[in-house]
Design a protein around this motif. Structure first.
Motif, short mmCIF file in Angstrom:
data_model
loop_
_atom_site.label_atom_id
_atom_site.label_comp_id
_atom_site.label_asym_id
_atom_site.label_seq_id
_atom_site.Cartn_x
_atom_site.Cartn_y
_atom_site.Cartn_z
N MET A 198 -26.47 -40.07 88.60
CA MET A 198 -25.26 -39.25 88.47
C MET A 198 -25.37 -38.33 87.26
N TRP A 199 -25.89 -38.86 86.15
CA TRP A 199 -26.06 -38.05 84.94
C TRP A 199 -26.98 -36.86 85.22
N GLN A 200 -28.07 -37.10 85.95
CA GLN A 200 -29.01 -36.02 86.25
C GLN A 200 -28.35 -34.93 87.10
N GLN A 201 -27.58 -35.34 88.10
CA GLN A 201 -26.92 -34.36 88.96
C GLN A 201 -25.89 -33.53 88.19
N LEU A 202 -25.13 -34.19 87.33
CA LEU A 202 -24.14 -33.47 86.53
C LEU A 202 -24.81 -32.53 85.53
N ARG A 203 -25.90 -32.99 84.95
CA ARG A 203 -26.61 -32.18 83.97
C ARG A 203 -27.15 -30.90 84.62
N VAL B 233 -18.90 -38.71 81.50
CA VAL B 233 -18.04 -39.47 80.59
C VAL B 233 -17.78 -40.84 81.22
N LEU B 234 -18.13 -41.90 80.51
CA LEU B 234 -17.86 -43.25 80.99
C LEU B 234 -16.62 -43.78 80.28
N ARG B 235 -15.66 -44.18 81.08
CA ARG B 235 -14.37 -44.63 80.54
C ARG B 235 -14.35 -46.15 80.43
N ASP B 236 -13.93 -46.62 79.28
CA ASP B 236 -13.84 -48.05 79.03
C ASP B 236 -12.70 -48.65 79.84
N PHE B 237 -13.03 -49.64 80.64
CA PHE B 237 -12.00 -50.37 81.37
C PHE B 237 -12.37 -51.84 81.32
N ILE B 238 -11.46 -52.64 80.81
CA ILE B 238 -11.74 -54.07 80.65
C ILE B 238 -10.56 -54.86 81.20
N LEU C 279 -28.63 -45.40 78.69
CA LEU C 279 -28.46 -44.05 79.22
C LEU C 279 -28.72 -43.02 78.14
N PRO C 280 -28.95 -41.76 78.51
CA PRO C 280 -29.17 -40.71 77.51
C PRO C 280 -27.99 -40.59 76.55
N ASN C 281 -28.27 -40.13 75.35
CA ASN C 281 -27.24 -40.09 74.31
C ASN C 281 -26.15 -39.05 74.56
N ASP C 282 -26.38 -38.10 75.48
CA ASP C 282 -25.33 -37.10 75.69
C ASP C 282 -24.29 -37.57 76.71
N ILE D 56 -15.75 -37.83 67.16
CA ILE D 56 -14.77 -37.73 68.23
C ILE D 56 -14.81 -36.32 68.80
N GLU D 57 -15.13 -36.22 70.07
CA GLU D 57 -15.22 -34.91 70.71
C GLU D 57 -13.92 -34.49 71.36
#
Length: 381
Positions: free
Chosen positions: A16-21, A28-33, A49-52, A121-122
């Protein structure tokens, strides 16, 4: 517990990261617990995963609970830019019905997150509605003031509190007879943070599930032990009513009563302050009335949680310090009866509001849920 197979996740997310890139976009991975998943799930996946890849965190673990400690995992992904997600609708603080001033707390949390080493924080995102209850949004609530405060903080406003008051007054059209009344009104809004911290929590422990009272005494015990990372850590990390220390238990028992008395006093005082002020307030769009209504609901919400908190404390006290061979005490029967009477009061309160489209408030102030809790008091653990 769900199966957690990180290798499969890593492969899929990397694709997915490659396709979006390739499309010039970011993942963006959202924290869900929830209680079934490993709590370090997001940091573990990000490490592969890559740092970006961006990491989106809620300010506290297990949803946003005002006053509870910052999410510890925000500091565990130093190589990833982070997004902070603030629930301004209030899944964990009243579904936009209850007043809960958060601007100061949010400012402190963001400052803490920005002080951490590594990537900063972006972005900051907010929730202003909940898909399960689409009929009500943050814009229908006095807590809209938190969104105004967040936007001012983001813009770098130095005199944030003063500008916050100015912007809210300009938006609402509310005009007070005197500067004293204006200050008393905003003091009322700010006091709601302290009020909420003391109402559905019990000595720094959470006693609510998504703002609702526990379904039963057993559920109350579960909630109290679910997450002790509270701002009131000195109390929440101390065992509650420890079986081997009755003196400490007695002290805690008294503190619970004082905590609930204080919360009820705040709600009662602020409601009557606004009622007394109302005849002299120019309120063309109903924003002052919105604040007044929030404190009306806060009063009965306080009454409900005070009863549940004291009943829970007494039930645990009985188990820890009184040998009754599982029999039901007169105090338990009395508490049960008082809760059932209060359940009728909740039902009457919701019906008396003459708002047939208001479907969510009877869930927040659920008479049926309170009755279920009351009956659970006489069930042996």
């Amino acid at each position: 517990m769900p199966d957690f197979q990180p290798d499969n996740w890593h492969d899929s997310l990397h694709q997915m990261w490659q396709q979006l890139r390739q499309q010039g976009k970011k993942l963006v991975l959202r924290d869900f617990i929830d209680t079934g998943w490993p709590r370090r799930q997001l940091p573990l996946i990000l490490s592969k995963l890559p740092n970006d890849v961006r990491a989106s965190f809620k300010p506290t673990e297990l949803d946003f609970h005002p006053g509870f400690a910052n999410h510890p995992h925000i500091d565990m992904v130093p190589n990833n830019k982070k997004w902070l997600e603030y629930d301004l609708w209030g899944t964990g603080y009243g579904w936009s019905f209850l007043p809960c001033y958060l601007s100061d707390e949010i400012q402190q949390r963001i400052n803490w997150a920005m002080s951490l080493e590594g990537e900063g924080i972006e972005a900051i995102t907010t929730r202003v509605c909940w898909q399960w209850m689409p009929s009500r949004t943050t814009f229908d609530s006095i807590n809209l003031i938190n969104l105004i405060g967040l936007s001012l903080f983001h813009s770098g406003e130095e005199n944030l509190n003063t500008q916050l008051e100015t912007d809210w007054l300009k938006m609402s059209g509310v005009h007070f007879q005197s500067s004293i009344d204006k200050q008393l009104f905003f003091n009322s809004i700010r006091s709601s943070h302290s009020w909420f911290m003391s109402t559905p929590n019990i000595l720094g422990r959470r006693l609510h599930y998504q703002s609702q009272i526990p379904q039963s005494l057993a559920h109350a015990r579960q909630l109290m032990h679910m997450d002790t990372r509270s701002a009131r850590w000195q109390l929440s990390f101390e065992p509650f009513l420890p079986a081997d220390d009755k003196a400490t238990g007695q002290k805690q028992r008294e503190l619970v009563s004082l905590e609930k008395e204080n919360a009820s006093f705040i709600a009662h005082s602020e409601l009557h302050r606004l009622i007394a002020m109302k005849p002299t307030v120019f309120d063309p769009h109903g924003y002052f009335e919105q604040a007044l209504d929030a404190w009306k609901i806060a009063n009965i919400y306080s009454e409900m949680f005070t009863a549940v908190s004291l009943s829970t404390t007494e039930a645990i006290w009985k188990e820890q310090y009184e040998s009754t061979n599982g029999s039901t005490s007169n105090q338990q029967l009395k508490s049960q009866n008082e809760l059932l009477i209060l359940a009728d009061k909740l039902d009457h309160f919701c019906q008396s509001r003459n708002a047939p489209t208001e479907l969510t408030l009877p869930l927040l102030l659920s008479a049926e849920r309170l009755a279920d809790f009351a009956y659970s008091l006489t069930i042996s653990p």
